[in-house]
Design an enzyme around this catalytic site. Structure first.
Site, PDB file in Angstrom:
ATOM      1  N   ASP A 172     -33.158  -2.795 -25.124  1.00 54.84           N
ATOM      2  CA  ASP A 172     -32.140  -3.908 -24.770  1.00 54.84           C
ATOM      3  C   ASP A 172     -32.712  -5.352 -24.334  1.00 54.84           C
ATOM      4  O   ASP A 172     -32.126  -6.396 -24.870  1.00 54.84           O
ATOM      5  CB  ASP A 172     -31.341  -3.358 -23.634  1.00 54.84           C
ATOM      6  N   HIS A 186     -25.747   3.941 -17.502  1.00 55.18           N
ATOM      7  CA  HIS A 186     -26.285   3.049 -18.387  1.00 55.18           C
ATOM      8  C   HIS A 186     -25.497   2.861 -19.938  1.00 55.18           C
ATOM      9  O   HIS A 186     -25.135   1.630 -20.033  1.00 55.18           O
ATOM     10  CB  HIS A 186     -27.718   3.524 -18.919  1.00 55.18           C
ATOM     11  N   GLU A 187     -24.993   3.900 -20.636  1.00 48.09           N
ATOM     12  CA  GLU A 187     -24.260   3.707 -21.779  1.00 48.09           C
ATOM     13  C   GLU A 187     -22.819   3.414 -21.205  1.00 48.09           C
ATOM     14  O   GLU A 187     -22.049   2.798 -22.020  1.00 48.09           O
ATOM     15  CB  GLU A 187     -24.122   5.300 -22.373  1.00 48.09           C
ATOM     16  N   GLY A 202     -30.048  -1.833 -54.793  1.00 50.77           N
ATOM     17  CA  GLY A 202     -29.844  -1.496 -56.171  1.00 50.77           C
ATOM     18  C   GLY A 202     -30.516  -2.459 -57.225  1.00 50.77           C
ATOM     19  O   GLY A 202     -29.787  -2.545 -58.598  1.00 50.77           O
ATOM     20  N   GLY A 226     -33.177  -9.154 -52.712  1.00 50.06           N
ATOM     21  CA  GLY A 226     -32.420  -8.325 -51.764  1.00 50.06           C
ATOM     22  C   GLY A 226     -33.211  -7.381 -50.856  1.00 50.06           C
ATOM     23  O   GLY A 226     -34.199  -7.103 -51.356  1.00 50.06           O
TER      24      GLY A 226
END
EC number: 3.4.24.-
Length: 689
Positions: free
Chosen positions: A503, A427-428, A210, A205
């Site tokens: 991006d 941009h955002e 865990g 994993g």
């Protein structure tokens, strides 16, 4: 050995000190005149020397000094002086009976004194070897113990015992290892049936899920000794140390059986053999070979079980994974929404939570979080609360901690020009508006132009539910979402910046995976290109195999470009048609700097209109009122869901009760029937008699 060195060094030091005292202070001190040879010669000629003791070229004795006092003297005869002349003078004085002469052989050093330099050199060598071995073994082992195992033995009385009740969010994984615990508690049941428990269990994993904690719970639940060691603790600088430590580890385990051996990060020693460019022998391979032999060599009833953990199962040697060794693999992945809620409950213990903190909502807002991430999240929330000098952890503080864990530390003090603030805002806003307009993208959770980490701003989208598969349409729309920032810059500012570099990297990676890994290209068909396997010690690009021609490579590039260009055109279309929305969100970001999901939704839909002259103190009360209404609606909905769950639980309880009553009734009927049959048998026996 360490105690021996301490005792030996003490006695050796004491012996040297005593010898020094005896040599220098053991004899009575006497005042001696040191005469040069010329003074001694004049005294001898003038009959002032009464005794002379010759030892090679030195002379000692008694003479009469200038004060007519008899004193001891010492002198040395230089080699340039004629011995014959001195002999004649001494013979003459002897004949006159005015001088007593004696001689002694050259002094000899006692044998134990002569051995001291050799003994001292041997001691220096032993001390040097001891220090060298201590440093090479980390300072924690004894001399000549570098071949011993470094495994640490954990017993029941050491610290807090961990059981399955302490492990949350891993229900399926716990069920997978329950029979392992049962075997450790009751091994005879399996041996009598001829069953063989898995000799090795491999926990696979991502980091922080865990794996180690679950293994500790297995040992705690079974109540057996637990040996833990890292894969990197086997191989060191000496040849053969790794194999020797493996043998010693299993010898210790056999003495403590039944027990568990846990090897963390086993990929450090269990990598595929024969990898690399060199043709020489590899010490790691020798260690792996010994581990393979030990795992497949002990008997079925010895009660030694190997548990290992790794996040790189693809590079493990196939011989390690075959039946009889690590023949069972337990996948420990990121928990689902139910598991995250259970883990949040565990890590919320001991932390004062405010009444508005809803763990179910937090579980929905943390998709993909591992148990380690959730523990870090709650700890960050507690630290932020302490920083604010508050007594309880509020919901908004936990949400702030989520953003901090995902995006990094907020940098409000960074000075940013108005031009760059505007560029970041559009941009955002481009990312957020495109995400809102598309139907297969995750909802917008937060938009901000405040720098965090290495990003000048970010748009966070979170899924409403856990996803295990991604469709072609979702991947295409994700590319469109990623291109929203670059396209917004070009449409509004008529220029592009380096802010979209990350991006574009993600766009290229997704498009290439669609073509080469997932067979989503209509032109190339359902095929994969390139071999995912590569040598584990060499660079991926250096050893990647191209199982296709140059013509196919050109077609792959064309298909990748096609996916990206189609997404770019769709992004331009969406933003051009919704330019008013883009300006509204960008202006809101310039004024508020951060928009959460509710604020973004209200501004995008026009529920709240922000004018050019509106200030932050005018906008925030409106947002707070609408947010309060939405939270009340969410609370009512959750209460309704809880009510339905309670009804279902009551139905289950009543059904179980009814089943139990029916079983009791059937059992009583059977007992009554058996009693009747016994009475009939007894009656028949009496008749026969």
């Amino acid at each position: 050995m360490r105690k021996f060195f301490r005792g030996a060094s003490f006695y050796i030091l004491a012996f040297i000190i005593i010898l020094f005292i005896v040599q220098n202070f053991g004899r009575p001190t006497q005042e001696i005149d040191e005469l040069d040879f010329s003074e001694f010669y004049r005294a001898l000629v003038n009959d002032r020397v009464t005794e002379a003791h010759l030892v090679e070229r030195s002379v000692e004795g008694i003479w009469v000094n200038n004060n007519n006092e008899e004193m001891s003297y010492r002198s040395f005869v230089p080699e340039v002086f004629s011995e014959e002349r001195l002999t004649l003078i001494i013979e003459e004085k002897i004949d006159q009976e005015g001088l007593r002469v004696s001689a002694a052989p050259p002094p000899t050093t006692p044998w134990f004194i002569e051995l001291l330099p050799s003994i001292f050199m041997v001691l220096i060598f032993i001390v040097f070897w001891f220090v060298f071995m201590q440093q090479s073994q980390g300072g924690g082992n004894r001399v000549m113990s570098f071949g011993k195992s470094k495994a640490k033995l954990h017993k029941d009385d050491e610290g807090k015992r961990i059981t399955f009740d302490d492990v949350a969010g891993l229900d399926e994984e716990k069920a997978e290892v329950e029979e392992l615990v049962d075997f450790l508690k009751n091994p005879k049941k399996y041996i009598e049936l001829g069953a063989r428990i898995p000799k090795g269990i491999l926990m696979i994993g991502p980091p922080g899920t865990g794996k180690t904690y679950l293994t500790k719970a297995v040992a705690g639940e079974a109540g057996v000794p637990f040996f833990s060691i890292s894969g990197s603790d086997f191989v060191e600088m000496f040849v053969g140390v790794g194999a020797s430590r493996v043998r010693d580890l299993f010898e210790q385990a056999k003495k403590s059986a039944p027990c568990i051996i846990f090897i963390d990060e086993i990929d450090a020693v269990g990598r595929k053999r024969g990898a690399g460019l060199g043709g020489g022998h590899d010490e790691r391979e020798q260690t792996l070979n010994q581990l393979l032999v030990e795992m497949d060599g002990f008997g079925i009833n010895e009660g030694i079980i190997i548990v290992a953990a790794t996040n790189r199962p693809d590079i493990l040697d196939p011989a390690l994974l075959r039946p009889g060794r690590f023949d069972r693999q337990v996948m420990v992945g990121a928990p689902d929404i139910k598991g995250r809620e259970q883990i949040l409950q565990v890590h919320a213990k001991g932390k004062p939570l405010d009444e508005d903190v809803n763990l179910k909502v937090l579980a929905r807002r943390t998709p993909g979080f591992t148990p380690a991430d959730i523990e870090n999240l709650m700890n960050e929330a507690a630290l932020l609360t302490a920083r604010k000098n508050e007594k309880k952890i509020k919901m908004e503080t936990v949400e702030e901690a989520i953003t901090k864990v995902i995006a990094g530390l907020e940098k409000k003090s960074r000075v940013i020009s108005e031009k760059e603030r505007k560029l970041t805002a559009y941009h955002e806003a481009g990312h957020a508006v495109v995400a809102k307009l598309l139907t297969h993208t995750d909802p917008v959770h937060q938009v901000t132009i405040i720098p965090r980490g290495r990003a000048g701003g970010f748009t966070m989208t979170l899924p409403t539910e856990d996803k295990y598969y991604v469709t072609k349409t979702e991947m295409q729309e994700h590319i469109v979402h990623l291109l929203g920032g670059r396209v917004a810059e070009k449409l509004v500012l008529h220029d592009i910046s380096t802010g979209a570099s990350n991006d574009l990297q993600r766009v290229s990676s997704i498009a290439r995976a669609m073509v080469t890994q997932y067979g989503m290209s209509d032109k190339l068909g359902s095929m994969t290109f390139g071999d995912g396997d590569s040598e584990v010690f060499l660079g991926r690009d250096f050893t990647s195999k191209h199982n296709y021609s140059e013509e196919v490579a050109a077609e792959i590039d064309q298909e990748i470009r096609k996916f990206v260009e189609e997404a770019y055109m769709l992004t331009e279309k969406l933003l051009t048609e919704n330019m008013d929305k883009l300006h509204v969100i960008a202006q809101a970001l310039l004024k508020l700097e951060t928009l959460d999901a509710d604020a973004f939704e209200m501004i995008f839909t026009g529920e709240i209109v922000i004018g050019k002259d509106d200030q932050l103190e005018d906008i925030q009360p409106k947002l707070n009122v609408v947010k309060a209404k939405k939270r009340a609606a969410e609370a009512a909905e959750e209460a309704e869901v809880a009510k339905e769950d309670a009804k279902k639980q009551d139905v289950k309880v009543s059904l179980k009760k009814q089943e139990k009553e029916e079983l009791i009734e059937v059992s009583s009927d059977k007992e009554e029937e058996k009693d009747n049959q016994d009475d009939q048998d007894n009656e028949e026996n009496r008749k026969e008699e």
